[in-house]
Design an enzyme around this catalytic site. Structure first.
Site, PDB file in Angstrom:
ATOM      1  N   THR A  48      -7.178  -3.096   4.179  1.00 24.76           N
ATOM      2  CA  THR A  48      -6.674  -3.737   5.369  1.00 24.76           C
ATOM      3  C   THR A  48      -5.295  -3.484   5.498  1.00 24.76           C
ATOM      4  OG1 THR A  48      -6.297  -5.796   6.608  1.00 24.76           O
ATOM      5  CG2 THR A  48      -6.667  -5.930   4.185  1.00 24.76           C
ATOM      6  N   SER A  49      -4.604  -3.647   6.676  1.00 18.52           N
ATOM      7  CA  SER A  49      -3.161  -3.417   6.884  1.00 18.52           C
ATOM      8  C   SER A  49      -2.549  -4.803   7.269  1.00 18.52           C
ATOM      9  CB  SER A  49      -2.621  -2.351   7.683  1.00 18.52           C
ATOM     10  OG  SER A  49      -3.483  -2.454   8.981  1.00 18.52           O
ATOM     11  N   ASN A  50      -3.357  -5.796   7.182  1.00 26.15           N
ATOM     12  CA  ASN A  50      -2.800  -7.142   7.327  1.00 26.15           C
ATOM     13  C   ASN A  50      -2.516  -7.684   5.952  1.00 26.15           C
ATOM     14  OD1 ASN A  50      -2.964  -9.894   7.773  1.00 26.15           O
ATOM     15  ND2 ASN A  50      -4.022  -9.820   9.606  1.00 26.15           N
TER      16      ASN A  50
ATOM     17  N   LYS B 233      -4.075 -11.308   5.010  1.00 24.99           N
ATOM     18  CA  LYS B 233      -5.250 -10.896   4.634  1.00 24.99           C
ATOM     19  C   LYS B 233      -5.483 -10.851   3.261  1.00 24.99           C
ATOM     20  CE  LYS B 233      -8.226  -9.315   8.661  1.00 24.99           C
ATOM     21  NZ  LYS B 233      -9.228  -7.969   9.219  1.00 24.99           N
TER      22      LYS B 233
ATOM     23  N   ASP C  62     -13.304  -7.823   8.783  1.00 22.42           N
ATOM     24  CA  ASP C  62     -13.036  -8.006  10.407  1.00 22.42           C
ATOM     25  C   ASP C  62     -13.258  -9.433  10.512  1.00 22.42           C
ATOM     26  OD1 ASP C  62     -12.398  -6.364  12.558  1.00 22.42           O
ATOM     27  OD2 ASP C  62     -13.944  -7.409  13.535  1.00 22.42           O
ATOM     28  N   SER C  63     -12.611 -10.000  11.350  1.00 20.44           N
ATOM     29  CA  SER C  63     -12.576 -11.488  11.672  1.00 20.44           C
ATOM     30  C   SER C  63     -11.844 -11.560  12.858  1.00 20.44           C
ATOM     31  CB  SER C  63     -11.770 -11.999  10.628  1.00 20.44           C
ATOM     32  OG  SER C  63     -10.567 -11.367  10.316  1.00 20.44           O
TER      33      SER C  63
ATOM     34  N   TYR D 136      -3.652 -16.808  14.339  1.00 15.69           N
ATOM     35  CA  TYR D 136      -3.659 -17.820  15.167  1.00 15.69           C
ATOM     36  C   TYR D 136      -3.631 -19.326  14.293  1.00 15.69           C
ATOM     37  CZ  TYR D 136      -5.213 -14.397  18.538  1.00 15.69           C
ATOM     38  OH  TYR D 136      -5.341 -13.669  19.517  1.00 15.69           O
TER      39      TYR D 136
ATOM     40  N   ARG E 275     -12.809 -16.704   5.873  1.00 14.92           N
ATOM     41  CA  ARG E 275     -12.607 -15.486   5.170  1.00 14.92           C
ATOM     42  C   ARG E 275     -13.056 -16.073   3.467  1.00 14.92           C
ATOM     43  NH1 ARG E 275      -8.169 -14.691   6.563  1.00 14.92           N
ATOM     44  NH2 ARG E 275      -9.214 -13.103   8.220  1.00 14.92           N
TER      45      ARG E 275
HETATM   46  P1  ITT Z   1      -7.057  -4.912   9.766  1.00 12.85           P
HETATM   47  O1  ITT Z   1      -8.217  -4.256  10.694  1.00 12.85           O
HETATM   48  O2  ITT Z   1      -6.244  -3.889   8.840  1.00 12.85           O
HETATM   49  O3  ITT Z   1      -8.026  -5.620   8.616  1.00 12.85           O
HETATM   50  P2  ITT Z   1      -6.194  -6.734  11.654  1.00 12.85           P
HETATM   51  O4  ITT Z   1      -5.218  -7.980  11.782  1.00 12.85           O
HETATM   52  O5  ITT Z   1      -6.298  -5.681  12.696  1.00 12.85           O
HETATM   53  O6  ITT Z   1      -6.012  -5.862  10.148  1.00 12.85           O
HETATM   54  P3  ITT Z   1      -9.050  -7.406  12.672  1.00 12.85           P
HETATM   55  O7  ITT Z   1      -8.817  -6.654  13.369  1.00 12.85           O
HETATM   56  O8  ITT Z   1     -10.136  -7.983  11.754  1.00 12.85           O
HETATM   57  O9  ITT Z   1      -7.816  -7.250  11.468  1.00 12.85           O
HETATM   58  O10 ITT Z   1      -8.267  -8.832  13.329  1.00 12.85           O
HETATM   59  C1  ITT Z   1      -8.169 -10.108  12.907  1.00 12.85           C
HETATM   60  C2  ITT Z   1      -7.357 -10.964  13.899  1.00 12.85           C
HETATM   61  O11 ITT Z   1      -7.921 -12.230  14.148  1.00 12.85           O
HETATM   62  C3  ITT Z   1      -5.976 -11.303  13.177  1.00 12.85           C
HETATM   63  O12 ITT Z   1      -4.933 -10.070  13.433  1.00 12.85           O
HETATM   64  C4  ITT Z   1      -5.668 -12.482  13.600  1.00 12.85           C
HETATM   65  O13 ITT Z   1      -5.092 -12.636  14.832  1.00 12.85           O
HETATM   66  C5  ITT Z   1      -7.134 -13.123  13.780  1.00 12.85           C
HETATM   67  N1  ITT Z   1      -7.581 -13.767  12.538  1.00 12.85           N
HETATM   68  C6  ITT Z   1      -8.621 -13.442  11.714  1.00 12.85           C
HETATM   69  N2  ITT Z   1      -8.561 -14.362  10.430  1.00 12.85           N
HETATM   70  C7  ITT Z   1      -7.472 -15.236  10.566  1.00 12.85           C
HETATM   71  C8  ITT Z   1      -6.935 -16.137  10.039  1.00 12.85           C
HETATM   72  O14 ITT Z   1      -7.628 -16.431   8.822  1.00 12.85           O
HETATM   73  N3  ITT Z   1      -5.995 -16.901  10.441  1.00 12.85           N
HETATM   74  C9  ITT Z   1      -5.567 -16.577  11.676  1.00 12.85           C
HETATM   75  N4  ITT Z   1      -5.777 -15.752  12.415  1.00 12.85           N
HETATM   76  C10 ITT Z   1      -6.737 -14.843  11.729  1.00 12.85           C
END
Ligand code: ITT
Length: 220
Positions: A8-10, A13, A70-71, A176, A203
């Site tokens: 992941t690049s988040n 996460k 993915d979330s 969010y 998660r």
């Molecule tokens: P990666 O694909 O690199 O893992 P991403 O942020 O693009 O990073 P996703 O495609 O899974 O990941 O998008 C998930 C989005 O849903 C994330 O960017 C948030 O906006 C939201 N999200 C998911 N989990 C969350 C959480 O625990 N708290 C708040 N927002 C969340």
């Protein structure tokens, strides 16, 4: 120690994932730790498809055990949106996406603002193992054979139920979190510490199943 790549690049996460997996006997590395910068096109229709896509792409590139997440947020009054498009719901920052969501919900009464976060964790396993070892309740198994190597993907799911607030509250977490209210705690997700969020989040529920699986996998 074997490595586990977190695909992941988040950074939000990564923090939460590392905290849950802290005690497993695997060396956890992020994409930046291994100098990999790959943009996976998330064109799946479900969280599961996208999680598998990310785990498989990075797993096949590195040949290493790889975990992807993915979330996203599903809002009932919006027919399940933003869903798999949560990260791409509006251009710009997390706050821009929150503002779009609040605007769309502006005429919706408090009791009609139910929502849930969903998370699917996909684990890419590069080695060949007898399938019976992966036959468990929670993990669903996908196998594919390529170049005489068997690769496997196991998925784990988690859901967290709540409501969308009328304005952002709190500054922890990411995405969010400031507008996701957890009725049993009386707080938004952004008012929780990392440890508190990891006791209740979508998660953490998926990751705890994955952690149990990895603990057994590692001792095979
Ligand atoms: P990666 O694909 O690199 O893992 P991403 O942020 O693009 O990073 P996703 O495609 O899974 O990941 O998008 C998930 C989005 O849903 C994330 O960017 C948030 O906006 C939201 N999200 C998911 N989990 C969350 C959480 O625990 N708290 C708040 N927002 C969340």
């Amino acid at each position: 120690m074997k490595e586990l790549i977190i695909a992941t690049s988040n950074s939000g996460k990564i923090r939460e994932i590392k905290d849950i997996l802290v005690d497993i006997p695997l060396e956890i590395k992020s994409l930046s730790d291994i100098g990999l910068d790959v943009d996976v096109e998330e064109n799946g229709k479900t969280f599961e498809e996208n999680a598998i896509l990310k785990a498989k792409t990075i797993g096949e590139k590195t040949g290493l055990l790889t975990l992807a997440d993915d979330s996203g947020l599903e809002v009932d009054a919006l027919g399940g949106k933003p869903g798999v498009n949560s990260a791409r719901y509006a251009e710009g920052t997390d706050l821009d996406r929150i503002n779009k969501l609040l605007k769309e919900l502006k005429d919706i009464l408090k009791e009609k603002r139910a929502a849930r976060f969903r998370c699917v964790i996909a684990l890419y396993i590069p080695l060949s193992h007898p399938e019976s070892r992966f036959d468990r309740d929670e993990g669903s198994l996908i196998s594919s054979v390529q170049n005489d190597n068997v690769e496997k993907i196991v998925t784990f799911k988690g859901v967290s139920e709540g409501y969308i607030t009328e304005k952002p509250v709190g500054s922890n977490g990411f995405g969010y979190d400031p507008v996701f209210y957890l009725p049993e705690l009386g707080k938004t997700s952004a008012q929780l510490t990392l440890k508190e969020k990891n006791r209740v989040s979508h998660r953490s529920k998926a990751l705890i199943k994955c952690r149990d699986f990895l603990t057994n996998y590692n001792s095979l």
